[in-house]
Design a protein around this motif. Structure first.
Motif, PDB file in Angstrom:
ATOM      1  N   PHE A   1      38.669  31.157 -22.611  1.00  0.00           N
ATOM      2  CA  PHE A   1      39.106  30.945 -21.242  1.00  0.00           C
ATOM      3  C   PHE A   1      37.945  30.491 -20.364  1.00  0.00           C
ATOM      4  N   PHE A   2      38.298  30.010 -19.195  1.00  0.00           N
ATOM      5  CA  PHE A   2      37.301  29.510 -18.247  1.00  0.00           C
ATOM      6  C   PHE A   2      37.530  30.225 -16.918  1.00  0.00           C
ATOM      7  N   PRO A   3      37.156  31.510 -16.824  1.00  0.00           N
ATOM      8  CA  PRO A   3      37.495  32.316 -15.655  1.00  0.00           C
ATOM      9  C   PRO A   3      36.423  32.266 -14.571  1.00  0.00           C
ATOM     10  N   TRP A   4      36.702  32.875 -13.442  1.00  0.00           N
ATOM     11  CA  TRP A   4      35.707  33.103 -12.421  1.00  0.00           C
ATOM     12  C   TRP A   4      35.847  34.550 -11.960  1.00  0.00           C
ATOM     13  N   GLY A   5      34.843  35.047 -11.285  1.00  0.00           N
ATOM     14  CA  GLY A   5      34.902  36.427 -10.847  1.00  0.00           C
ATOM     15  C   GLY A   5      33.820  36.727  -9.842  1.00  0.00           C
ATOM     16  N   ASP A   6      33.914  37.883  -9.213  1.00  0.00           N
ATOM     17  CA  ASP A   6      32.871  38.299  -8.287  1.00  0.00           C
ATOM     18  C   ASP A   6      32.073  39.427  -8.924  1.00  0.00           C
ATOM     19  N   TYR A   7      30.795  39.451  -8.606  1.00  0.00           N
ATOM     20  CA  TYR A   7      29.870  40.393  -9.221  1.00  0.00           C
ATOM     21  C   TYR A   7      29.035  41.072  -8.150  1.00  0.00           C
ATOM     22  N   THR A   8      28.298  42.068  -8.555  1.00  0.00           N
ATOM     23  CA  THR A   8      27.330  42.681  -7.673  1.00  0.00           C
ATOM     24  C   THR A   8      26.072  41.822  -7.620  1.00  0.00           C
ATOM     25  N   TYR A   9      25.311  41.971  -6.548  1.00  0.00           N
ATOM     26  CA  TYR A   9      24.067  41.219  -6.388  1.00  0.00           C
ATOM     27  C   TYR A   9      23.083  41.492  -7.522  1.00  0.00           C
ATOM     28  N   ARG A  10      23.168  42.655  -8.140  1.00  0.00           N
ATOM     29  CA  ARG A  10      22.121  43.085  -9.068  1.00  0.00           C
ATOM     30  C   ARG A  10      22.354  42.660 -10.506  1.00  0.00           C
ATOM     31  N   VAL A  11      23.515  42.111 -10.806  1.00  0.00           N
ATOM     32  CA  VAL A  11      23.754  41.664 -12.171  1.00  0.00           C
ATOM     33  C   VAL A  11      22.933  40.400 -12.435  1.00  0.00           C
ATOM     34  N   GLY A  12      22.489  40.241 -13.666  1.00  0.00           N
ATOM     35  CA  GLY A  12      21.711  39.071 -14.038  1.00  0.00           C
ATOM     36  C   GLY A  12      22.574  38.065 -14.788  1.00  0.00           C
ATOM     37  N   LEU A  13      22.740  36.883 -14.207  1.00  0.00           N
ATOM     38  CA  LEU A  13      23.509  35.807 -14.829  1.00  0.00           C
ATOM     39  C   LEU A  13      22.646  34.562 -14.951  1.00  0.00           C
ATOM     40  N   ASN A  14      23.126  33.610 -15.720  1.00  0.00           N
ATOM     41  CA  ASN A  14      22.411  32.358 -15.912  1.00  0.00           C
ATOM     42  C   ASN A  14      22.752  31.347 -14.832  1.00  0.00           C
ATOM     43  N   VAL A  15      22.020  30.231 -14.839  1.00  0.00           N
ATOM     44  CA  VAL A  15      22.227  29.148 -13.876  1.00  0.00           C
ATOM     45  C   VAL A  15      22.289  27.825 -14.624  1.00  0.00           C
ATOM     46  N   ARG A  16      23.293  27.019 -14.300  1.00  0.00           N
ATOM     47  CA  ARG A  16      23.357  25.620 -14.722  1.00  0.00           C
ATOM     48  C   ARG A  16      23.203  24.758 -13.475  1.00  0.00           C
ATOM     49  N   CYS A  17      22.603  23.601 -13.614  1.00  0.00           N
ATOM     50  CA  CYS A  17      22.415  22.694 -12.486  1.00  0.00           C
ATOM     51  C   CYS A  17      23.262  21.439 -12.691  1.00  0.00           C
ATOM     52  N   ILE A  18      23.738  20.869 -11.581  1.00  0.00           N
ATOM     53  CA  ILE A  18      24.538  19.653 -11.595  1.00  0.00           C
ATOM     54  C   ILE A  18      23.848  18.615 -10.728  1.00  0.00           C
ATOM     55  N   LYS A  19      23.908  17.358 -11.151  1.00  0.00           N
ATOM     56  CA  LYS A  19      23.199  16.275 -10.433  1.00  0.00           C
ATOM     57  C   LYS A  19      23.872  15.982  -9.107  1.00  0.00           C
ATOM     58  N   GLU A  20      23.051  15.723  -8.115  1.00  0.00           N
ATOM     59  CA  GLU A  20      23.578  15.378  -6.799  1.00  0.00           C
ATOM     60  C   GLU A  20      24.087  13.945  -6.790  1.00  0.00           C
TER      61      GLU A  20
END
Length: 263
Positions: A244-263
């Motif tokens: 699946f391709f979900p979304w969700g809200d998290y706490t500020y303190r959780v550590g997640l990754n970052v992907r970048c998209i070209k402007e």
């Protein structure tokens, strides 16, 4: 070209013993005038068995001749990122590994579990606090204080908004891919229980899990931070579970990754 108008051409070759794969090496060339000759002193920190030197444009921009699908050099640290064009979007095909903002401001690394979860300032970590093993392909894990502080992606790129993620999902759906969006975007490795993807679009999503007090769900899911906008003003994320391709809200303190998209 010398002051008298004559030009001197020189060709040089070099070899590097024991080159390491997927490792960026910086080559500094210092040209000095000695007895009428241009002498190059080459300092190689590390190298590939074949070293390609992109001189860039007149300003020294290493990405001057860049095209989607080629590696992008992050000038803050020299890290090279794969890129992929998917529909009208161009994404990095790797998670961000930056440990400082583009303006040079460092991001503190936090390893201790208790300190990580009690911290309320920008921080990053590596998977299992082991950079040497997990920097690639998992990238760095950032708390949301990092994201809220200022733009983290290199110049010319930005943190994807929820709309960017939704556009990616819509493209895969409308492109007629026969399986799920998650399957199409997942890498062909790192996913547990036979849930590897086809990587049909070259997005190469690895199952990086997330960091709460400790790291969890590695091999099962991955989530990336969503850039704040007028609607999503808090720590929201988009990601991939098994299919699946979900979304969700998290706490500020959780550590997640970052992907970048070209402007």
């Amino acid at each position: 070209t010398k002051l008298d108008g004559t030009t001197i051409d020189r060709t040089f070759t070099a070899s590097i013993a024991d080159p390491q794969p997927r490792t960026l090496y910086n080559i500094n060339v210092d040209a000095t005038l000695e007895d009428g000759k241009i002498v190059f002193h080459i300092i190689v920190d590390e190298g590939f068995d074949t070293v390609d030197i992109d001189l860039g444009d007149a300003t020294g921009n290493p990405n001057a001749n860049w095209s989607p699908g080629e590696e992008w050099i992050d000038e803050r640290d020299g890290e090279a990122y794969g890129t992929v064009e998917i529909g009208t979007q161009v994404w990095m095909s790797e998670n961000l590994r930056a440990v400082a903002y583009p303006d040079g401001e460092p991001i503190p690394e936090v390893q201790d579990d208790v300190t990580w979860w009690s911290n309320n300032t920008p921080a990053y970590s590596w998977l299992y606090n082991d950079q040497a093993t997990y920097e690639r392909p998992y990238g760095a894990y950032y708390n949301y204080y990092v994201i809220e502080h200022k733009e983290l992606c290199p110049a010319g790129w930005h943190m994807p908004t929820m709309q960017d993620w939704e556009d990616l999902e819509s493209f895969v759906v409308n492109d007629g891919y026969p399986g799920s969006v998650g399957e199409a975007l997942k890498a062909t490795y790192s996913w547990a229980n036979d849930n590897n993807g086809t990587n049909a679009y070259g997005f190469s999503a690895v199952a990086a899990g997330a960091r709460w007090t400790v790291f969890d769900y590695v091999g099962e899911l991955t989530y990336w931070w969503v850039a704040p906008d007028t609607y999503y003003t808090g720590p929201y994320s988009s990601g991939i579970t098994a299919n699946f391709f979900p979304w969700g809200d998290y706490t500020y303190r959780v550590g997640l990754n970052v992907r970048c998209i070209k402007e």
